[in-house]
Motif scaffolding. Structure first.
Motif, PDB file in Angstrom:
ATOM      1  N   GLU A 118       0.833  -1.206   0.000  1.00  0.00           N
ATOM      2  CA  GLU A 118       0.000   0.000   0.000  1.00  0.00           C
ATOM      3  C   GLU A 118       0.864   1.251   0.000  1.00  0.00           C
ATOM      4  OE1 GLU A 118      -2.898  -0.248   3.152  1.00  0.00           O
ATOM      5  OE2 GLU A 118      -3.509  -2.251   2.501  1.00  0.00           O
ATOM      6  N   ALA A 119       1.956   1.214   0.758  1.00  0.00           N
ATOM      7  CA  ALA A 119       2.870   2.365   0.780  1.00  0.00           C
ATOM      8  C   ALA A 119       3.508   2.558  -0.593  1.00  0.00           C
ATOM      9  CB  ALA A 119       3.942   2.161   1.842  1.00  0.00           C
ATOM     10  N   ALA A 120       3.959   1.459  -1.208  1.00  0.00           N
ATOM     11  CA  ALA A 120       4.563   1.552  -2.542  1.00  0.00           C
ATOM     12  C   ALA A 120       3.561   2.086  -3.549  1.00  0.00           C
ATOM     13  CB  ALA A 120       5.087   0.186  -2.974  1.00  0.00           C
ATOM     14  N   GLY A 121       2.316   1.632  -3.457  1.00  0.00           N
ATOM     15  CA  GLY A 121       1.285   2.121  -4.361  1.00  0.00           C
ATOM     16  C   GLY A 121       1.047   3.612  -4.212  1.00  0.00           C
ATOM     17  N   GLY A 122       1.021   4.085  -2.971  1.00  0.00           N
ATOM     18  CA  GLY A 122       0.850   5.522  -2.742  1.00  0.00           C
ATOM     19  C   GLY A 122       1.992   6.333  -3.312  1.00  0.00           C
ATOM     20  N   TRP A 123       3.224   5.835  -3.161  1.00  0.00           N
ATOM     21  CA  TRP A 123       4.376   6.534  -3.731  1.00  0.00           C
ATOM     22  C   TRP A 123       4.282   6.587  -5.255  1.00  0.00           C
ATOM     23  CZ3 TRP A 123       8.732   3.802  -0.442  1.00  0.00           C
ATOM     24  CH2 TRP A 123       8.770   4.387   0.844  1.00  0.00           C
ATOM     25  N   LEU A 124       3.838   5.497  -5.864  1.00  0.00           N
ATOM     26  CA  LEU A 124       3.724   5.472  -7.320  1.00  0.00           C
ATOM     27  C   LEU A 124       2.713   6.497  -7.811  1.00  0.00           C
ATOM     28  CD1 LEU A 124       3.827   1.612  -7.995  1.00  0.00           C
ATOM     29  CD2 LEU A 124       5.570   3.293  -8.615  1.00  0.00           C
ATOM     30  N   LEU A 125       1.581   6.605  -7.128  1.00  0.00           N
ATOM     31  CA  LEU A 125       0.580   7.597  -7.525  1.00  0.00           C
ATOM     32  C   LEU A 125       1.157   9.007  -7.446  1.00  0.00           C
ATOM     33  CD1 LEU A 125      -2.649   6.202  -5.794  1.00  0.00           C
ATOM     34  CD2 LEU A 125      -1.967   5.963  -8.195  1.00  0.00           C
ATOM     35  N   GLN A 126       1.926   9.279  -6.393  1.00  0.00           N
ATOM     36  CA  GLN A 126       2.547  10.596  -6.253  1.00  0.00           C
ATOM     37  C   GLN A 126       3.549  10.861  -7.371  1.00  0.00           C
ATOM     38  OE1 GLN A 126       4.217  11.108  -2.295  1.00  0.00           O
ATOM     39  NE2 GLN A 126       2.536   9.948  -1.391  1.00  0.00           N
ATOM     40  N   LEU A 127       4.413   9.876  -7.635  1.00  0.00           N
ATOM     41  CA  LEU A 127       5.458  10.059  -8.636  1.00  0.00           C
ATOM     42  C   LEU A 127       4.876  10.262 -10.034  1.00  0.00           C
ATOM     43  CD1 LEU A 127       8.008   7.342  -7.486  1.00  0.00           C
ATOM     44  CD2 LEU A 127       8.516   9.773  -7.712  1.00  0.00           C
ATOM     45  N   LEU A 128       3.839   9.479 -10.365  1.00  0.00           N
ATOM     46  CA  LEU A 128       3.276   9.512 -11.711  1.00  0.00           C
ATOM     47  C   LEU A 128       2.205  10.574 -11.870  1.00  0.00           C
ATOM     48  CD1 LEU A 128       3.033   5.641 -12.237  1.00  0.00           C
ATOM     49  CD2 LEU A 128       4.733   7.190 -13.232  1.00  0.00           C
ATOM     50  N   LEU A 130      -0.889  10.557 -10.589  1.00  0.00           N
ATOM     51  CA  LEU A 130      -2.183   9.930 -10.833  1.00  0.00           C
ATOM     52  C   LEU A 130      -3.105  10.149  -9.631  1.00  0.00           C
ATOM     53  CD1 LEU A 130      -1.005   6.672 -12.627  1.00  0.00           C
ATOM     54  CD2 LEU A 130      -1.723   8.867 -13.612  1.00  0.00           C
ATOM     55  N   PRO A 131      -4.411   9.988  -9.819  1.00  0.00           N
ATOM     56  CA  PRO A 131      -5.373  10.393  -8.785  1.00  0.00           C
ATOM     57  C   PRO A 131      -5.193   9.666  -7.453  1.00  0.00           C
ATOM     58  CG  PRO A 131      -6.489  10.040 -10.876  1.00  0.00           C
ATOM     59  CD  PRO A 131      -5.092   9.541 -11.051  1.00  0.00           C
ATOM     60  N   HIS A 132      -5.191  10.435  -6.378  1.00  0.00           N
ATOM     61  CA  HIS A 132      -5.174   9.871  -5.038  1.00  0.00           C
ATOM     62  C   HIS A 132      -6.422   9.016  -4.847  1.00  0.00           C
ATOM     63  CE1 HIS A 132      -4.571   9.571  -0.722  1.00  0.00           C
ATOM     64  NE2 HIS A 132      -5.839   9.932  -0.546  1.00  0.00           N
ATOM     65  N   GLY A 133      -6.261   7.856  -4.233  1.00  0.00           N
ATOM     66  CA  GLY A 133      -7.389   6.972  -4.020  1.00  0.00           C
ATOM     67  C   GLY A 133      -7.551   5.914  -5.084  1.00  0.00           C
ATOM     68  N   SER A 134      -6.752   5.987  -6.155  1.00  0.00           N
ATOM     69  CA  SER A 134      -6.784   4.921  -7.157  1.00  0.00           C
ATOM     70  C   SER A 134      -6.287   3.624  -6.546  1.00  0.00           C
ATOM     71  CB  SER A 134      -5.896   5.283  -8.353  1.00  0.00           C
ATOM     72  OG  SER A 134      -6.343   6.442  -9.006  1.00  0.00           O
ATOM     73  N   ASP A 135      -6.819   2.507  -7.020  1.00  0.00           N
ATOM     74  CA  ASP A 135      -6.303   1.208  -6.607  1.00  0.00           C
ATOM     75  C   ASP A 135      -4.998   0.924  -7.342  1.00  0.00           C
ATOM     76  OD1 ASP A 135      -7.918   0.250  -4.633  1.00  0.00           O
ATOM     77  OD2 ASP A 135      -9.005  -1.191  -5.869  1.00  0.00           O
ATOM     78  N   VAL A 136      -4.017   0.393  -6.630  1.00  0.00           N
ATOM     79  CA  VAL A 136      -2.747  -0.026  -7.229  1.00  0.00           C
ATOM     80  C   VAL A 136      -2.544  -1.500  -6.899  1.00  0.00           C
ATOM     81  CG1 VAL A 136      -0.258   0.342  -7.355  1.00  0.00           C
ATOM     82  CG2 VAL A 136      -1.789   2.286  -6.919  1.00  0.00           C
ATOM     83  N   GLY A 137      -2.415  -2.320  -7.934  1.00  0.00           N
ATOM     84  CA  GLY A 137      -2.172  -3.745  -7.743  1.00  0.00           C
ATOM     85  C   GLY A 137      -0.905  -4.166  -8.455  1.00  0.00           C
ATOM     86  N   VAL A 270       7.501  11.011 -14.521  1.00  0.00           N
ATOM     87  CA  VAL A 270       8.249  11.493 -13.357  1.00  0.00           C
ATOM     88  C   VAL A 270       9.276  12.548 -13.749  1.00  0.00           C
ATOM     89  CG1 VAL A 270       7.997   9.200 -12.323  1.00  0.00           C
ATOM     90  CG2 VAL A 270      10.168   9.826 -13.385  1.00  0.00           C
ATOM     91  N   SER A 271       9.562  12.674 -15.048  1.00  0.00           N
ATOM     92  CA  SER A 271      10.656  13.527 -15.500  1.00  0.00           C
ATOM     93  C   SER A 271      10.150  14.880 -15.982  1.00  0.00           C
ATOM     94  CB  SER A 271      11.409  12.838 -16.653  1.00  0.00           C
ATOM     95  OG  SER A 271      12.227  13.752 -17.349  1.00  0.00           O
ATOM     96  N   PRO A 272      10.689  15.981 -15.455  1.00  0.00           N
ATOM     97  CA  PRO A 272      10.311  17.307 -15.969  1.00  0.00           C
ATOM     98  C   PRO A 272      10.594  17.455 -17.458  1.00  0.00           C
ATOM     99  CG  PRO A 272      11.500  17.508 -13.884  1.00  0.00           C
ATOM    100  CD  PRO A 272      11.609  16.071 -14.295  1.00  0.00           C
ATOM    101  N   ARG A 273      11.595  16.733 -17.974  1.00  0.00           N
ATOM    102  CA  ARG A 273      11.937  16.816 -19.390  1.00  0.00           C
ATOM    103  C   ARG A 273      10.931  16.095 -20.282  1.00  0.00           C
ATOM    104  NH1 ARG A 273      17.834  14.465 -19.216  1.00  0.00           N
ATOM    105  NH2 ARG A 273      17.164  13.783 -21.295  1.00  0.00           N
ATOM    106  N   TRP A 274      10.245  15.093 -19.744  1.00  0.00           N
ATOM    107  CA  TRP A 274       9.393  14.249 -20.582  1.00  0.00           C
ATOM    108  C   TRP A 274       7.914  14.321 -20.221  1.00  0.00           C
ATOM    109  CZ3 TRP A 274      11.142  12.155 -24.924  1.00  0.00           C
ATOM    110  CH2 TRP A 274      12.528  12.043 -25.078  1.00  0.00           C
TER     111      TRP A 274
END
Length: 463
Positions: A118-128, A130-137, A270-274
């Motif tokens: 769950e922690a890893a999923g939350g970090w991924l949403l932040q990095l990418l 994507l909407p808070h509260g999305s399911d990450v599997g 995640v990249s400001p360049r891309w």
């Protein structure tokens, strides 16, 4: 009684020594395997012994027999397909996953693994972004990650159309159209086959493989009804991105579900360049990526993200008397992927993200793109070599003139073993395709790989 810890000591010690020997050899070894599978099968398939063998001896035999048939995919000079290396911390975390041996399907039964994922999923949403509260599997790979997103979309669309999919199945259901770009990855078609949705409808794309928004609007308007639109973040050959924001707005105006296949390219967010290439990404409904391909965690680890958890959990979840389910909150891990019993694939993701931090992930992604550009620049200086894609993210396609010459250069390069790049077909031409996805690729790897391509090209006369 429980198995005594000492029973594991010798085989694990032997495995560690063989693993370290392999990793020590990777930077300088011939990248390709030394023997083919037909040579290896008889050695592994000898008569099954009548009695037991010592565990340590079995590990030694396994390593010795396997070594000549291994591809050095962790090499900084392996550029075949999109197969990254493995970050040291992620490999160590994966060893712990195997040692802990948790069936990580339920929050109640395995709270540690559930909390980590769950922690890893939350970090991924932040990095990418994507909407808070999305399911990450965490799935077996990007194919199954797309399967999850498309499954959720099918569930949502049919429910909105008044069809009870769980009760009545697909026979007689309203048709769910699926629209894809002309250069989508074929795993989308595979996932649709699994789902019983049939072949997709193809929307024209430009020369780089980007879906044409006007063509998408025209196709959706031609046959109104439940529709899934599959967009692409990172074309397999060019690395190009569909116009995600524009296409998503067109699709949503017509009540379509939008899924983004970002097996390797989603990480560009995640990249400001891309990131500008993925403008509007957060407005889609589901996303798929692969943590092995770009984040460099061990095989296998796809990431499925769904903005409407109720849709994916309705399609994938299971409630029985013997399962102690979490009815509220973030949901059980098994409700987010098509597996009731599952490996804790998110733990190496957590370790990689914890080790790298936000800046380290950005540096990793941009470093891959920089290496691809350096390879493109170096190889394009070789006489009669031509880079075919306009914008280099992590993919490069090279032609050496005729299709026959390109294929011969590719084979000579593979035989040389200094670097490994795969042949492919793009824009109706044979190409040498380069995929940069290894955190360990450095300037020396790029230089040696360019030199290897130059040697191979010099051996094939240009007409």
């Amino acid at each position: 009684m429980s198995a005594p810890g000492d029973a594991y000591r010798e085989p694990l010690d032997r495995a560690r020594l063989h693993a370290q020997a392999w990793l020590d050899a990777v930077p300088e070894r011939h990248v390709g395997p030394a023997v083919d599978v037909n040579r290896l099968v008889p050695q592994f398939a000898r008569a099954l012994p009548e009695g037991p063998s010592a565990a340590g001896a079995v590990v030694d035999e396994l390593a010795a027999l396997s070594e000549p048939g291994l591809m050095a995919m962790q090499s900084g000079r392996f550029f075949g397909w999109v197969i990254g290396g493995t970050l040291p911390v992620a490999l160590a975390a994966d060893w712990l996953v195997s040692a802990w041996d948790q069936n990580a399907g339920m929050r109640f039964a395995t709270p540690a693994t559930a909390a980590i994922e769950e922690a890893a999923g939350g970090w991924l949403l932040q990095l990418l972004g994507l909407p808070h509260g999305s399911d990450v599997g965490f799935t077996t790979g990007a194919t199954m990650a797309s399967f999850v997103g498309l499954t959720a979309g099918r569930q949502h669309l049919l429910q909105r159309a008044g069809w009870d999919l769980d009760r009545d199945g697909l026979f007689g259901a309203p048709r769910v159209r699926v629209l894809v770009g002309a250069q989508r990855h074929d795993v989308i078609d595979l996932a649709l086959r699994y789902l019983g949705l049939g072949a997709p409808e193809v929307v024209p794309a430009d020369a780089e493989g980007r879906m044409l928004p006007d063509a998408l609007a025209e196709a959706l308007d031609a046959h109104p009804g439940p529709s899934l639109v599959c967009l692409q973040a990172g074309n397999l050959h060019s690395g190009a991105f569909d116009p995600i924001g524009t296409a998503t707005a067109i699709a949503h105006d017509r009540d379509a579900w939008v899924h983004v296949d970002g097996a390797f390219g989603l990480w560009a967010a995640v990249s400001p360049r891309w990131a500008e290439h993925l403008e509007g990404l957060a407005h889609a409904d589901s996303w798929a990526t692969d943590a092995h391909k770009t984040l460099n965690v061990p095989y296998d680890c796809g990431v499925a993200i769904v903005a409407r958890p109720e849709a994916s959990r309705a399609a994938l979840g299971l409630h029985t008397s013997y399962l102690i389910s979490d009815d509220h909150g973030p949901g059980d891990p098994f409700e987010k992927v098509p597996e009731l019993s599952r490996r804790a694939r998110g733990i190496p993701v957590w370790a990689a993200l914890r080790s790298l931090g936000r800046s380290g992930v950005v540096e990793l992604v941009e470093g891959l793109a920089d290496a691809a550009l350096a390879l493109a620049d170096g190889i394009s200086a070789i006489p009669h070599a031509e880079v075919l894609n306009d914008v280099v993210f992590t993919q490069v396609c090279i032609s050496f003139g005729s299709d026959e010459r390109t294929r011969r250069v590719t084979q000579l390069l593979i035989d040389d073993g200094t670097a490994w790049m795969s042949g492919s077909q793009w824009r109706d031409r044979a190409v040498l395709r380069i995929s940069v996805s290894n955190w360990a690729t450095d300037d020396d790897d790029v230089r040696r790989s360019v030199d290897a391509v130059a040697r191979a090209a010099a051996r094939v006369p240009h007409p």
